[in-house]
Design a protein around this motif. Structure first.
Motif, PDB file in Angstrom:
ATOM      1  N   GLN A  25     -96.435  56.671  45.932  1.00 54.42           N
ATOM      2  CA  GLN A  25     -95.549  57.833  45.840  1.00 54.42           C
ATOM      3  C   GLN A  25     -94.113  57.438  46.157  1.00 54.42           C
ATOM      4  OE1 GLN A  25     -97.131  60.863  44.810  1.00 54.42           O
ATOM      5  NE2 GLN A  25     -98.678  59.251  44.537  1.00 54.42           N
ATOM      6  N   ASP A  26     -93.193  57.851  45.293  1.00 56.61           N
ATOM      7  CA  ASP A  26     -91.786  57.487  45.482  1.00 56.61           C
ATOM      8  C   ASP A  26     -91.157  58.171  46.690  1.00 56.61           C
ATOM      9  OD1 ASP A  26     -91.885  55.893  43.224  1.00 56.61           O
ATOM     10  OD2 ASP A  26     -91.172  57.483  41.889  1.00 56.61           O
ATOM     11  N   ASP A  27     -91.700  59.334  47.080  1.00 52.58           N
ATOM     12  CA  ASP A  27     -91.060  60.110  48.145  1.00 52.58           C
ATOM     13  C   ASP A  27     -91.759  59.963  49.497  1.00 52.58           C
ATOM     14  OD1 ASP A  27     -93.321  61.446  47.217  1.00 52.58           O
ATOM     15  OD2 ASP A  27     -92.552  63.413  47.794  1.00 52.58           O
ATOM     16  N   ILE A  28     -92.716  59.028  49.615  1.00 49.53           N
ATOM     17  CA  ILE A  28     -93.438  58.823  50.869  1.00 49.53           C
ATOM     18  C   ILE A  28     -93.412  57.351  51.228  1.00 49.53           C
ATOM     19  CG2 ILE A  28     -95.653  59.042  52.072  1.00 49.53           C
ATOM     20  CD1 ILE A  28     -96.392  61.311  50.209  1.00 49.53           C
ATOM     21  N   VAL A  29     -93.106  57.048  52.484  1.00 48.23           N
ATOM     22  CA  VAL A  29     -93.114  55.664  52.938  1.00 48.23           C
ATOM     23  C   VAL A  29     -93.858  55.574  54.268  1.00 48.23           C
ATOM     24  CG1 VAL A  29     -90.857  55.945  54.073  1.00 48.23           C
ATOM     25  CG2 VAL A  29     -91.701  53.655  53.522  1.00 48.23           C
ATOM     26  N   CYS A  30     -94.777  54.624  54.375  1.00 49.08           N
ATOM     27  CA  CYS A  30     -95.485  54.386  55.635  1.00 49.08           C
ATOM     28  C   CYS A  30     -94.635  53.448  56.481  1.00 49.08           C
ATOM     29  CB  CYS A  30     -96.863  53.773  55.359  1.00 49.08           C
ATOM     30  SG  CYS A  30     -97.822  53.465  56.854  1.00 49.08           S
ATOM     31  N   VAL A  31     -94.170  53.943  57.625  1.00 49.10           N
ATOM     32  CA  VAL A  31     -93.252  53.156  58.455  1.00 49.10           C
ATOM     33  C   VAL A  31     -93.961  52.371  59.543  1.00 49.10           C
ATOM     34  CG1 VAL A  31     -91.289  54.660  58.009  1.00 49.10           C
ATOM     35  CG2 VAL A  31     -92.811  55.175  59.929  1.00 49.10           C
ATOM     36  N   ALA A  32     -95.232  52.724  59.818  1.00 43.75           N
ATOM     37  CA  ALA A  32     -95.947  52.011  60.869  1.00 43.75           C
ATOM     38  C   ALA A  32     -97.431  52.338  60.827  1.00 43.75           C
ATOM     39  CB  ALA A  32     -95.380  52.371  62.254  1.00 43.75           C
ATOM     40  N   GLU A  33     -98.223  51.440  61.427  1.00 38.52           N
ATOM     41  CA  GLU A  33     -99.647  51.670  61.614  1.00 38.52           C
ATOM     42  C   GLU A  33     -99.970  51.476  63.090  1.00 38.52           C
ATOM     43  OE1 GLU A  33    -102.093  49.258  59.107  1.00 38.52           O
ATOM     44  OE2 GLU A  33    -100.784  49.485  57.357  1.00 38.52           O
ATOM     45  N   ALA A  34    -101.038  52.122  63.528  1.00 43.36           N
ATOM     46  CA  ALA A  34    -101.482  51.975  64.916  1.00 43.36           C
ATOM     47  C   ALA A  34    -103.001  51.924  64.935  1.00 43.36           C
ATOM     48  CB  ALA A  34    -100.971  53.129  65.773  1.00 43.36           C
ATOM     49  N   GLY A  35    -103.538  51.094  65.825  1.00 42.77           N
ATOM     50  CA  GLY A  35    -104.982  50.928  65.904  1.00 42.77           C
ATOM     51  C   GLY A  35    -105.631  51.734  67.000  1.00 42.77           C
ATOM     52  N   ASP A  36    -104.829  52.422  67.817  1.00 45.22           N
ATOM     53  CA  ASP A  36    -105.385  53.283  68.861  1.00 45.22           C
ATOM     54  C   ASP A  36    -104.382  54.377  69.201  1.00 45.22           C
ATOM     55  OD1 ASP A  36    -103.618  52.453  71.148  1.00 45.22           O
ATOM     56  OD2 ASP A  36    -104.637  50.536  70.905  1.00 45.22           O
ATOM     57  N   GLY A  37    -104.833  55.337  70.017  1.00 45.73           N
ATOM     58  CA  GLY A  37    -104.000  56.487  70.330  1.00 45.73           C
ATOM     59  C   GLY A  37    -102.758  56.149  71.122  1.00 45.73           C
ATOM     60  N   GLU A  38    -102.861  55.215  72.055  1.00 45.28           N
ATOM     61  CA  GLU A  38    -101.688  54.844  72.847  1.00 45.28           C
ATOM     62  C   GLU A  38    -100.607  54.231  71.966  1.00 45.28           C
ATOM     63  OE1 GLU A  38    -100.958  55.488  75.849  1.00 45.28           O
ATOM     64  OE2 GLU A  38    -102.848  56.177  76.692  1.00 45.28           O
ATOM     65  N   GLN A  39    -101.017  53.337  71.052  1.00 48.67           N
ATOM     66  CA  GLN A  39    -100.048  52.754  70.133  1.00 48.67           C
ATOM     67  C   GLN A  39     -99.406  53.826  69.263  1.00 48.67           C
ATOM     68  OE1 GLN A  39    -101.850  49.711  67.745  1.00 48.67           O
ATOM     69  NE2 GLN A  39    -102.443  48.438  69.491  1.00 48.67           N
ATOM     70  N   ALA A  40    -100.206  54.795  68.835  1.00 48.43           N
ATOM     71  CA  ALA A  40     -99.691  55.863  67.973  1.00 48.43           C
ATOM     72  C   ALA A  40     -98.583  56.641  68.672  1.00 48.43           C
ATOM     73  CB  ALA A  40    -100.820  56.805  67.567  1.00 48.43           C
ATOM     74  N   VAL A  41     -98.819  57.022  69.916  1.00 47.27           N
ATOM     75  CA  VAL A  41     -97.815  57.783  70.662  1.00 47.27           C
ATOM     76  C   VAL A  41     -96.542  56.949  70.839  1.00 47.27           C
ATOM     77  CG1 VAL A  41     -97.280  58.908  72.857  1.00 47.27           C
ATOM     78  CG2 VAL A  41     -99.571  59.148  71.862  1.00 47.27           C
ATOM     79  N   ALA A  42     -96.709  55.667  71.182  1.00 50.13           N
ATOM     80  CA  ALA A  42     -95.554  54.798  71.396  1.00 50.13           C
ATOM     81  C   ALA A  42     -94.752  54.617  70.106  1.00 50.13           C
ATOM     82  CB  ALA A  42     -96.015  53.443  71.918  1.00 50.13           C
ATOM     83  N   GLN A  43     -95.467  54.448  68.983  1.00 52.30           N
ATOM     84  CA  GLN A  43     -94.779  54.270  67.705  1.00 52.30           C
ATOM     85  C   GLN A  43     -94.028  55.534  67.280  1.00 52.30           C
ATOM     86  OE1 GLN A  43     -94.303  51.393  66.508  1.00 52.30           O
ATOM     87  NE2 GLN A  43     -96.102  50.445  65.564  1.00 52.30           N
ATOM     88  N   VAL A  44     -94.662  56.686  67.506  1.00 54.36           N
ATOM     89  CA  VAL A  44     -93.982  57.949  67.172  1.00 54.36           C
ATOM     90  C   VAL A  44     -92.738  58.120  68.026  1.00 54.36           C
ATOM     91  CG1 VAL A  44     -94.163  60.464  67.297  1.00 54.36           C
ATOM     92  CG2 VAL A  44     -96.013  59.135  66.278  1.00 54.36           C
ATOM     93  N   GLN A  45     -92.845  57.810  69.299  1.00 54.17           N
ATOM     94  CA  GLN A  45     -91.700  57.942  70.200  1.00 54.17           C
ATOM     95  C   GLN A  45     -90.558  57.022  69.773  1.00 54.17           C
ATOM     96  OE1 GLN A  45     -92.705  57.343  74.327  1.00 54.17           O
ATOM     97  NE2 GLN A  45     -91.023  58.638  75.010  1.00 54.17           N
TER      98      GLN A  45
END
Length: 218
Positions: A25-45
């Motif tokens: 999709q031209d209008d969507i870009v994945c900026v990061a991946e996370a393998g667990d919930g702690e990583q997800a929160v840190a990446q979002v922050q």
């Protein structure tokens, strides 16, 4: 406008596959991946993506816990979509109460997963149709199918039309075009609906419309 997305799932194969779908999709870009919930929160922050797609069952912190933490971040604007193979009622209710903008099954077709990301990015809500059907069947078995909650009588005809449109994941702009009214008028109607039905936000309004059977009314 480009929609930035974080994918959090403890299965690398799923993350790669979902990222490949989004990359088409031209209008969507994945900026990061996370393998667990702690990583997800840190990446979002750190990255502040528009949408975070979280699997429910992850190590260190599960998807529901990560969703709550993300939505509680100061100044947060990231919308959360819970994506899982587990569609128990408890998970659905917890995700909605946490403020998630979507609760979807991984078995959804790719085009619907893409649509869900766009819907969440604009602040609207999408619940997997199979989950909605299950709840509607349960309510149909338990209640008189022609009976709707009495509090719906408080809504004006226009407010009922707006609630119907909300239940179909339409944006304020789309509702305004359909009803030939201004977007500010739509916002006023939404505020009145939330106040009269004592609902917290649009997420609760969508869930309410489906679970009471109102969304299925013509």
């Amino acid at each position: 406008m480009t929609i930035s997305v974080l994918i959090a799932d403890d299965h690398e194969g799923f993350r790669s596959g979902f990222r490949a779908i989004l990359d088409t999709q031209d209008d969507i870009v994945c900026v990061a991946e996370a393998g667990d919930g702690e990583q997800a929160v840190a990446q979002v922050q750190r990255l502040r993506p528009d949408v975070a797609v979280l699997d429910i069952r992850m190590p260190r912190r599960d998807g529901l816990g990560a969703a709550r933490a993300i939505l509680a971040l100061p100044g947060n604007r990231t919308q959360v979509v819970v994506l899982t193979t587990h569609d128990t009622d408890e998970y659905v209710h917890q995700a909605v109460h946490a403020g998630a903008r979507g609760f979807l099954l991984k078995s959804m077709p790719p085009e619907e997963l893409i649509a869900a990301v766009r819907i969440a990015a604009r602040g609207d809500v999408l619940i997997d149709p199979s989950i909605v059907r299950r709840h509607l069947t349960r309510f149909a078995d338990a209640l008189d199918p022609v009976t709707l909650p009495a509090e719906l009588d408080q809504l004006t005809g226009r407010e009922r039309q707006v609630l119907q449109s909300l239940s179909r994941a339409h944006s304020n702009a789309e509702i305004a075009r359909q009803l030939h009214i201004g977007e500010q008028t739509v916002k006023t109607h939404v505020s009145n609906i939330l106040r009269k039905l004592q609902l917290r936000d649009r997420t609760h309004a969508v869930a309410y419309a489906h679970l009471t059977g109102f969304a299925e009314r013509p």
